[in-house]
Design an enzyme around this catalytic site. Structure first.
Site, PDB file in Angstrom:
ATOM      1  N   ALA A  10      28.223   0.903 -46.594  1.00  0.00           N
ATOM      2  CA  ALA A  10      27.233   1.946 -46.847  1.00  0.00           C
ATOM      3  C   ALA A  10      26.065   1.947 -45.874  1.00  0.00           C
ATOM      4  O   ALA A  10      25.243   2.869 -45.892  1.00  0.00           O
ATOM      5  CB  ALA A  10      26.703   1.797 -48.280  1.00  0.00           C
ATOM      6  N   GLY A  12      24.158   0.325 -41.926  1.00  0.00           N
ATOM      7  CA  GLY A  12      24.095  -0.488 -40.706  1.00  0.00           C
ATOM      8  C   GLY A  12      25.412  -0.637 -39.967  1.00  0.00           C
ATOM      9  O   GLY A  12      26.123   0.332 -39.693  1.00  0.00           O
ATOM     10  N   ILE A  13      25.755  -1.878 -39.650  1.00  0.00           N
ATOM     11  CA  ILE A  13      26.950  -2.176 -38.853  1.00  0.00           C
ATOM     12  C   ILE A  13      28.210  -1.713 -39.582  1.00  0.00           C
ATOM     13  O   ILE A  13      29.093  -1.072 -38.992  1.00  0.00           O
ATOM     14  CB  ILE A  13      27.015  -3.698 -38.538  1.00  0.00           C
ATOM     15  N   ASP A  32      31.007  -1.543 -51.077  1.00  0.00           N
ATOM     16  CA  ASP A  32      29.577  -1.877 -51.000  1.00  0.00           C
ATOM     17  C   ASP A  32      29.021  -1.912 -52.419  1.00  0.00           C
ATOM     18  O   ASP A  32      29.736  -1.585 -53.373  1.00  0.00           O
ATOM     19  CB  ASP A  32      28.811  -0.847 -50.129  1.00  0.00           C
ATOM     20  N   LEU A  42      29.277  -8.150 -54.386  1.00  0.00           N
ATOM     21  CA  LEU A  42      29.998  -9.306 -53.828  1.00  0.00           C
ATOM     22  C   LEU A  42      29.242 -10.622 -54.005  1.00  0.00           C
ATOM     23  O   LEU A  42      29.722 -11.668 -53.553  1.00  0.00           O
ATOM     24  CB  LEU A  42      30.305  -9.066 -52.347  1.00  0.00           C
ATOM     25  N   GLY A  71      26.416  -8.298 -45.991  1.00  0.00           N
ATOM     26  CA  GLY A  71      25.619  -9.511 -45.866  1.00  0.00           C
ATOM     27  C   GLY A  71      24.184  -9.212 -46.213  1.00  0.00           C
ATOM     28  O   GLY A  71      23.748  -8.049 -46.215  1.00  0.00           O
ATOM     29  N   TYR A 152      20.584 -18.737 -44.434  1.00  0.00           N
ATOM     30  CA  TYR A 152      21.255 -17.693 -43.638  1.00  0.00           C
ATOM     31  C   TYR A 152      22.071 -18.338 -42.517  1.00  0.00           C
ATOM     32  O   TYR A 152      23.257 -18.044 -42.351  1.00  0.00           O
ATOM     33  CB  TYR A 152      20.209 -16.727 -43.065  1.00  0.00           C
TER      34      TYR A 152
END
Ligand code: NAD
Length: 254
Positions: A10, A12-13, A32, A42, A71, A152
């Site tokens: 949904a 960005g990348i 998403d 997720l 992410g 991260y």
């Protein structure tokens, strides 16, 4: 027409990956939290199970590609970073393994990060907990440490290591898998990090040798190549698409 599932579809990348693969002739199943073909969280076991079962239903048990882009960044709580960035990838890969084996020249692509390289040679104990598939321990260590930037880096190093550890077995089954480790890319995740009072200055000052952040399209172009037949002998590799950031920080390690 290859069928490819894309998480993080949904924004960005992931969103740009969907558009790029669609233009290259793929049928896309987007996953998403919201605004996707399959809406699933997720970060939870239930959400991952829902994502797997709905994907299996939509692809009728035969998947040619899986691109894991979903992410969260350093503005999220540390345990959530571990939950989405590591277990939100590995549990999907495990659940969709059989369907990928039914696919034609199947290929998996995981979005890691150049940040993961902070762990090379000195992985945090959180990394071992992730690779041991112990989500409870990994989340607890991350929460206790309360350093989202460490969580991260650990999550991205661990997920890249996971792909490389599976590469021999998957290769024998005809399944290719690779990792792209982006540097800074202009997306809502990167903007949130720049706006964060704790990390904003450091993020803004860490500029790649090419003098700018990348665009989602510059990552999606490499994803499309790696998922194509043109990359048929590339397997188990980690690609830095980072404007030279990794070379700047680790010139002697490759
Ligand atoms: P983004 O925020 O634009 O997109 C991330 C997507 O993941 C969003 O659509 C979000 O809803 C989805 N997502 C997050 N948590 C989820 C959950 N619990 N369940 C389902 N979906 C969830 O960010 P982006 O920059 O496009 O990030 C894509 C990937 O690239 C991430 O894995 C990120 O870590 C990685 N990455 C980004 C950068 C950067 O500078 N932007 C650099 C290195 C790596």
């Amino acid at each position: 027409m290859p069928i490819t599932a894309v998480t993080g579809a949904a924004s960005g990348i992931g969103k740009t990956v969907c558009e790029t693969l669609k233009a290259a002739g793929h049928r896309i199943i987007g996953i998403d939290r919201n605004n996707a073909d399959i809406n699933a969280d997720l970060s939870t076991a239930e959400g991952r199970e829902l994502a797997v079962s709905a994907t299996l239903e939509q692809c009728q048990g035969r998947l040619d590609g899986l691109v894991c882009c979903a992410g969260v960044g350093v503005t999220f709580p540390s345990d959530m970073i571990v939950g989405v960035n590591y277990f939100g990838v590995t549990k999907l890969l495990e659940g969709l393994q059989d369907a990928l084996q039914q696919g034609e020249q199947p290929a998996v692509l995981v979005i890691g990060s150049v940040a993961g390289n902070q762990m090379v040679g000195r992985p945090h104990e959180m990394v071992s907990a992730m690779l041991d598939d112990d989500e409870t321990a990994a989340r607890r260590i991350a929460l206790d440490l309360a350093e989202p930037h460490t969580a991260y880096a650990a999550s991205k190093y661990a997920v890249s290591s996971y792909v490389r550890q599976q590469a021999p077995a998957w290769g024998k089954q005809g399944l290719r898998a690779n990792v792209i480790a982006p540097g800074a890319v202009e997306t809502p995740l990167h903007q949130a990090a720049k706006d964060d009072p704790r990390f904003g200055e450091a993020v803004k000052n860490f500029v790649a040798p090419l003098g700018r952040a990348g665009t989602p399209q510059e990552i999606a172009n490499v994803v499309a190549f790696l998922q194509s037949d043109q990359a048929s002998f590339i397997h188990g590799s980690v690609f830095f698409v980072d404007g030279g950031m990794d070379a700047m920080v680790r010139p002697g390690q490759f």
